[in-house]
Design a protein around this motif. Structure first.
Motif, PDB file in Angstrom:
ATOM      1  N   PHE A 140       0.806  -1.214   0.000  1.00 19.81           N
ATOM      2  CA  PHE A 140       0.000   0.000   0.000  1.00 19.81           C
ATOM      3  C   PHE A 140       0.845   1.272   0.000  1.00 19.81           C
ATOM      4  CE2 PHE A 140      -2.950  -3.100   2.080  1.00 19.81           C
ATOM      5  CZ  PHE A 140      -3.814  -3.196   0.999  1.00 19.81           C
ATOM      6  N   VAL A 141       2.172   1.117  -0.104  1.00 15.21           N
ATOM      7  CA  VAL A 141       3.048   2.272  -0.306  1.00 15.21           C
ATOM      8  C   VAL A 141       3.148   2.475  -1.807  1.00 15.21           C
ATOM      9  CG1 VAL A 141       5.331   3.262   0.103  1.00 15.21           C
ATOM     10  CG2 VAL A 141       4.293   1.774   1.824  1.00 15.21           C
ATOM     11  N   ARG A 142       2.323   3.380  -2.326  1.00 13.34           N
ATOM     12  CA  ARG A 142       2.187   3.601  -3.762  1.00 13.34           C
ATOM     13  C   ARG A 142       3.219   4.612  -4.246  1.00 13.34           C
ATOM     14  NH1 ARG A 142      -3.316   2.048  -4.079  1.00 13.34           N
ATOM     15  NH2 ARG A 142      -3.384   0.047  -2.970  1.00 13.34           N
ATOM     16  N   PRO A 143       3.388   4.752  -5.574  1.00  7.83           N
ATOM     17  CA  PRO A 143       4.388   5.701  -6.100  1.00  7.83           C
ATOM     18  C   PRO A 143       4.177   7.150  -5.663  1.00  7.83           C
ATOM     19  CG  PRO A 143       3.685   4.171  -7.811  1.00  7.83           C
ATOM     20  CD  PRO A 143       2.792   3.923  -6.639  1.00  7.83           C
ATOM     21  N   ALA A 144       2.919   7.569  -5.493  1.00 13.36           N
ATOM     22  CA  ALA A 144       2.677   8.969  -5.173  1.00 13.36           C
ATOM     23  C   ALA A 144       1.842   9.167  -3.913  1.00 13.36           C
ATOM     24  CB  ALA A 144       1.983   9.658  -6.350  1.00 13.36           C
ATOM     25  N   ALA A 145       1.469   8.103  -3.214  1.00 12.91           N
ATOM     26  CA  ALA A 145       0.630   8.222  -2.024  1.00 12.91           C
ATOM     27  C   ALA A 145       0.719   6.926  -1.226  1.00 12.91           C
ATOM     28  CB  ALA A 145      -0.819   8.520  -2.407  1.00 12.91           C
ATOM     29  N   VAL A 146       0.081   6.917  -0.072  1.00 16.09           N
ATOM     30  CA  VAL A 146       0.024   5.735   0.783  1.00 16.09           C
ATOM     31  C   VAL A 146      -1.436   5.460   1.100  1.00 16.09           C
ATOM     32  CG1 VAL A 146       0.627   4.739   3.021  1.00 16.09           C
ATOM     33  CG2 VAL A 146       2.310   6.082   1.757  1.00 16.09           C
ATOM     34  N   ARG A 147      -1.838   4.228   0.949  1.00 16.05           N
ATOM     35  CA  ARG A 147      -3.225   3.832   1.183  1.00 16.05           C
ATOM     36  C   ARG A 147      -3.361   3.193   2.556  1.00 16.05           C
ATOM     37  NH1 ARG A 147      -8.365   5.016  -0.104  1.00 16.05           N
ATOM     38  NH2 ARG A 147      -9.709   3.206   0.235  1.00 16.05           N
ATOM     39  N   ILE A 148      -4.332   3.654   3.344  1.00 16.90           N
ATOM     40  CA  ILE A 148      -4.635   3.055   4.642  1.00 16.90           C
ATOM     41  C   ILE A 148      -5.798   2.092   4.445  1.00 16.90           C
ATOM     42  CG2 ILE A 148      -5.345   3.470   7.021  1.00 16.90           C
ATOM     43  CD1 ILE A 148      -2.557   4.476   6.392  1.00 16.90           C
ATOM     44  N   GLU A 149      -5.523   0.806   4.529  1.00 15.61           N
ATOM     45  CA  GLU A 149      -6.531  -0.230   4.304  1.00 15.61           C
ATOM     46  C   GLU A 149      -6.787  -1.085   5.536  1.00 15.61           C
ATOM     47  OE1 GLU A 149      -8.548  -1.233   1.891  1.00 15.61           O
ATOM     48  OE2 GLU A 149      -8.057   0.297   0.396  1.00 15.61           O
ATOM     49  N   TRP A 150      -5.749  -1.236   6.387  1.00 18.10           N
ATOM     50  CA  TRP A 150      -5.869  -2.143   7.527  1.00 18.10           C
ATOM     51  C   TRP A 150      -5.161  -1.551   8.734  1.00 18.10           C
ATOM     52  CZ3 TRP A 150      -9.110  -6.102   6.738  1.00 18.10           C
ATOM     53  CH2 TRP A 150      -9.303  -6.553   5.429  1.00 18.10           C
ATOM     54  N   GLN A 151      -5.454  -2.129   9.874  1.00 17.91           N
ATOM     55  CA  GLN A 151      -4.700  -1.853  11.084  1.00 17.91           C
ATOM     56  C   GLN A 151      -4.474  -3.170  11.815  1.00 17.91           C
ATOM     57  OE1 GLN A 151      -6.503  -0.065  14.513  1.00 17.91           O
ATOM     58  NE2 GLN A 151      -8.596  -0.609  13.900  1.00 17.91           N
ATOM     59  N   LEU A 152      -3.503  -3.183  12.713  1.00 22.20           N
ATOM     60  CA  LEU A 152      -3.279  -4.318  13.605  1.00 22.20           C
ATOM     61  C   LEU A 152      -3.697  -3.896  15.001  1.00 22.20           C
ATOM     62  CD1 LEU A 152       0.151  -5.786  12.420  1.00 22.20           C
ATOM     63  CD2 LEU A 152      -2.145  -6.622  11.925  1.00 22.20           C
ATOM     64  N   TYR A 153      -4.685  -4.595  15.555  1.00 15.61           N
ATOM     65  CA  TYR A 153      -5.218  -4.266  16.887  1.00 15.61           C
ATOM     66  C   TYR A 153      -4.757  -5.323  17.871  1.00 15.61           C
ATOM     67  CZ  TYR A 153      -8.430  -2.674  20.506  1.00 15.61           C
ATOM     68  OH  TYR A 153      -8.954  -2.195  21.679  1.00 15.61           O
ATOM     69  N   GLU A 154      -4.134  -4.869  18.968  1.00 15.29           N
ATOM     70  CA  GLU A 154      -3.593  -5.794  19.962  1.00 15.29           C
ATOM     71  C   GLU A 154      -4.645  -6.106  21.023  1.00 15.29           C
ATOM     72  OE1 GLU A 154       0.252  -6.265  22.974  1.00 15.29           O
ATOM     73  OE2 GLU A 154       0.053  -4.508  21.674  1.00 15.29           O
ATOM     74  N   LEU A 155      -5.014  -7.379  21.132  1.00 12.37           N
ATOM     75  CA  LEU A 155      -5.969  -7.812  22.146  1.00 12.37           C
ATOM     76  C   LEU A 155      -5.262  -8.025  23.482  1.00 12.37           C
ATOM     77  CD1 LEU A 155      -7.990 -10.434  20.056  1.00 12.37           C
ATOM     78  CD2 LEU A 155      -8.533  -8.026  20.447  1.00 12.37           C
ATOM     79  N   ASP A 156      -6.047  -8.190  24.539  1.00 12.73           N
ATOM     80  CA  ASP A 156      -5.463  -8.408  25.866  1.00 12.73           C
ATOM     81  C   ASP A 156      -4.624  -9.683  25.906  1.00 12.73           C
ATOM     82  OD1 ASP A 156      -6.631  -6.122  26.777  1.00 12.73           O
ATOM     83  OD2 ASP A 156      -8.354  -7.112  27.697  1.00 12.73           O
ATOM     84  N   SER A 157      -4.957 -10.630  25.045  1.00 11.76           N
ATOM     85  CA  SER A 157      -4.215 -11.886  25.004  1.00 11.76           C
ATOM     86  C   SER A 157      -2.840 -11.732  24.367  1.00 11.76           C
ATOM     87  CB  SER A 157      -5.017 -12.933  24.232  1.00 11.76           C
ATOM     88  OG  SER A 157      -5.217 -12.513  22.886  1.00 11.76           O
ATOM     89  N   GLY A 158      -2.581 -10.564  23.779  1.00 11.99           N
ATOM     90  CA  GLY A 158      -1.328 -10.351  23.076  1.00 11.99           C
ATOM     91  C   GLY A 158      -1.436 -10.595  21.583  1.00 11.99           C
ATOM     92  N   GLU A 159      -2.540 -11.163  21.137  1.00 14.44           N
ATOM     93  CA  GLU A 159      -2.723 -11.430  19.716  1.00 14.44           C
ATOM     94  C   GLU A 159      -2.959 -10.127  18.970  1.00 14.44           C
ATOM     95  OE1 GLU A 159      -5.817 -13.777  16.705  1.00 14.44           O
ATOM     96  OE2 GLU A 159      -6.167 -13.723  18.876  1.00 14.44           O
ATOM     97  N   LEU A 160      -2.323  -9.983  17.815  1.00 14.95           N
ATOM     98  CA  LEU A 160      -2.517  -8.838  16.949  1.00 14.95           C
ATOM     99  C   LEU A 160      -3.490  -9.239  15.842  1.00 14.95           C
ATOM    100  CD1 LEU A 160       1.127  -7.515  16.756  1.00 14.95           C
ATOM    101  CD2 LEU A 160      -0.812  -6.252  17.638  1.00 14.95           C
ATOM    102  N   VAL A 161      -4.645  -8.602  15.843  1.00 15.16           N
ATOM    103  CA  VAL A 161      -5.707  -8.935  14.901  1.00 15.16           C
ATOM    104  C   VAL A 161      -5.677  -7.950  13.745  1.00 15.16           C
ATOM    105  CG1 VAL A 161      -8.190  -9.201  14.581  1.00 15.16           C
ATOM    106  CG2 VAL A 161      -7.121  -9.904  16.732  1.00 15.16           C
ATOM    107  N   LYS A 162      -5.686  -8.455  12.529  1.00 12.93           N
ATOM    108  CA  LYS A 162      -5.770  -7.594  11.353  1.00 12.93           C
ATOM    109  C   LYS A 162      -7.231  -7.246  11.110  1.00 12.93           C
ATOM    110  CE  LYS A 162      -4.621  -7.270   6.449  1.00 12.93           C
ATOM    111  NZ  LYS A 162      -4.070  -7.968   5.259  1.00 12.93           N
ATOM    112  N   CYS A 163      -7.548  -5.964  11.143  1.00 15.05           N
ATOM    113  CA  CYS A 163      -8.929  -5.529  10.989  1.00 15.05           C
ATOM    114  C   CYS A 163      -8.957  -4.184  10.266  1.00 15.05           C
ATOM    115  CB  CYS A 163      -9.628  -5.436  12.344  1.00 15.05           C
ATOM    116  SG  CYS A 163      -8.799  -4.372  13.550  1.00 15.05           S
TER     117      CYS A 163
END
Length: 515
Positions: free
Chosen positions: A223-246
């Motif tokens: 998502f790092v494009r030639p002229a811009a950057v696209r925000i499509e996802w985030q990684l959310y850290e749960l209490d268990s330590g797991e990083l969820v892609k959402c």
């Protein structure tokens, strides 16, 4: 609430209908009643509206339905994002169930809720947190009302009812921010804390893009494009330590307008790192963690860079001594051997691999906070303490290993006390305000939604975007020039090249690469 409407020489009574429109109080023939006084019209309107509410109110099922029992079924039927489910669970288990779990739904009153709020406030919880928990309670009870278990929602109330003062008494402290130069200086220190260039790029990216934490660590190379950057996802850290892609918060998908210099820095970082897909998600991310994962053996104690610095040689020379001693002069070998003995340096059997992703608490506590404030936070049994540094090369390199405070020659002063990683997002918004950027473009960059009429009829133009990029570039160049006046060199390679000019690729002797 009904109201009286003046109609020439008389008043008529207006009240709200179930569909949201307003009706007029009429007589048996359907003609509007003409009231001689405003008070009489208001009373008639309120009576009519009360009859409407009574007619449309669902009857309560009553019965011994406990709050805790209802919450079990309520939570089970939710189908929300993992982050939202985690937050609801925390609100319920930590704050609502202990107070109302054994209470019958029909017995919970607004007075009970007010007492609970006062008790939570007395414990020391922030007013904003209590409002959030009350919001969850309101949601549960609203559904209980819809299901027919209660006749009215006791958690519903008009703003500020029953308070001694207005909103100002619950207002939190002002969010700490910094300017463009502060972002650069903190980024340089963050790289020195981690021992690599990655954190310099990451902090600069955060400070000049306004991205949320989850969007920063969840930024994929595709998502790092030639002229811009696209925000499509985030990684959310749960209490268990797991990083969820959402998806990003509030589904704030967007294309960021990014200055050319920042886009080049990001692409050069990706080229240098050549990141691989992570094992946890199978995607390739721009930034990774700076320490080994929690499940692996950590490399503790002095590092090879500390040995090289004490011996007065480059890291490459110290590495040659360990792997190819014949390439190193005898006198240099003696200095390196003495440094190894003094520091107690031991070679790792295998090179440690870094974690696939940063953890919010670890990054904020051991990288960002020391960089911004110049102090390590308190961690039992050790109190908060200054970051020990060797003052040469400027701005100072953190001293590692046992006896670090004894070997240090200085410590860092604070750059932005109380600043947090999220404060960089506030700083970015403040920079845009100072540049006079229109609100519609600021909302677009930050992923906010303006539901007002002004927001609906405002649109981003190429001229707005060009002004934003020019302003960010001007502030970055001013920050670089100010940093150059402090000292023309830096132990952080990527910044040193910027200070000397992009054509300078040779690393100085005090490079931190490989620590």
């Amino acid at each position: 609430m009904g109201y009286a409407e003046k109609r020439g020489t008389y008043w008529r009574a207006r009240y709200k209908l179930p569909d949201g429109r307003y009706g007029t109080v009429t007589d048996e023939s359907g003609a509007g009643i003409r009231f001689r006084t405003k008070r009489a019209a208001e009373q008639a309107a309120n009576d009519a509206e009360a009859r409407v509410r009574e007619a449309n109110q669902r009857p309560s099922l009553g019965g011994p339905m406990l709050f805790g029992t209802y919450v079990d079924t309520w939570f089970a039927r939710l189908d929300l994002a993992p982050s939202t489910m985690q937050n609801y669970r925390r609100h319920l288990e930590d704050h609502l169930l202990p107070a109302f779990g054994e209470r019958n739904l029909a017995d919970i009153t607004d007075a009970d809720i007010a007492v609970w709020e006062q008790r939570e406030r007395a414990v020391g919880y922030a007013a904003s947190s209590i409002r959030t928990w009350r919001g969850t309670l309101h949601l549960v009870l609203a559904d209980a009302q819809e299901d027919g278990w209660i006749a009215a929602n006791p958690a519903a109330r008009r703003a500020n009812r029953g308070k001694r003062a207005g909103r100002s008494r619950d207002r939190g402290p002002e969010k700490a921010i910094t300017a463009a130069l502060g972002v650069l200086l903190i980024a340089e220190r963050a790289a020195l804390m981690s021992g690599r260039d990655d954190e310099f790029v990451q902090v600069v990216w955060t400070g000049f893009s306004g991205s949320r934490w989850g969007e920063v660590i969840g930024l994929e190379t595709q998502f790092v494009r030639p002229a811009a950057v696209r925000i499509e996802w985030q990684l959310y850290e749960l209490d268990s330590g797991e990083l969820v892609k959402c998806p990003p918060k509030d589904d704030s998908y967007r294309t960021l307008a990014v200055p050319g210099w920042l886009l080049s820095m990001l692409r050069e970082h990706i080229t240098r790192k050549a990141p691989k897909p992570c094992a946890c998600h199978g995607f390739t991310y721009v930034f990774d963690g700076h320490r080994p994962p929690n499940t692996s053996a950590r490399r503790v104690g002095p590092k090879l860079a500390d040995v090289a610095r004490l011996a007065g040689v480059s890291i490459g020379t110290a590495s040659d001594f360990l792997h190819h001693p014949g390439r190193v002069a005898a006198g240099t070998q003696e200095r390196i051997t003495a440094a190894i003995a003094e520091l107690g340096y031991t070679r790792a059997v295998e090179p440690a691999t870094t974690a696939a992703h940063h953890r919010r608490s670890g990054f904020a506590t051991w990288v960002f906070q020391p960089a911004a404030t110049g102090r390590f936070p308190a961690k039992a049994p050790r109190p908060a303490r200054p970051v020990p540094i060797l003052s040469d090369p400027w701005p100072g390199v953190p001293v590692r290993g046992r006896g670090g405070m004894d070997r240090a020659t200085a410590c860092w002063l604070p750059i932005a006390p109380d600043l947090t990683p999220h404060g960089l997002r506030h700083s970015y918004k403040t920079m845009m305000v100072e540049m006079g950027i229109p609100a519609v473009l600021m909302d677009t960059q930050l992923g906010h939604m303006d539901g007002s009429i002004q927001g609906r009829y405002s649109h981003v133009t190429a001229e707005m975007t060009a002004r934003l990029l020019e302003g960010l570039t001007a502030r970055w160049q001013e920050a670089l020039e100010a940093r150059r006046r402090m000292h023309p060199r830096s132990p952080v390679r990527v910044l040193d090249r910027l200070l000397r000019g992009s054509g300078q690729d040779r690393l100085p002797e005090f490079s931190q690469e490989g620590q």
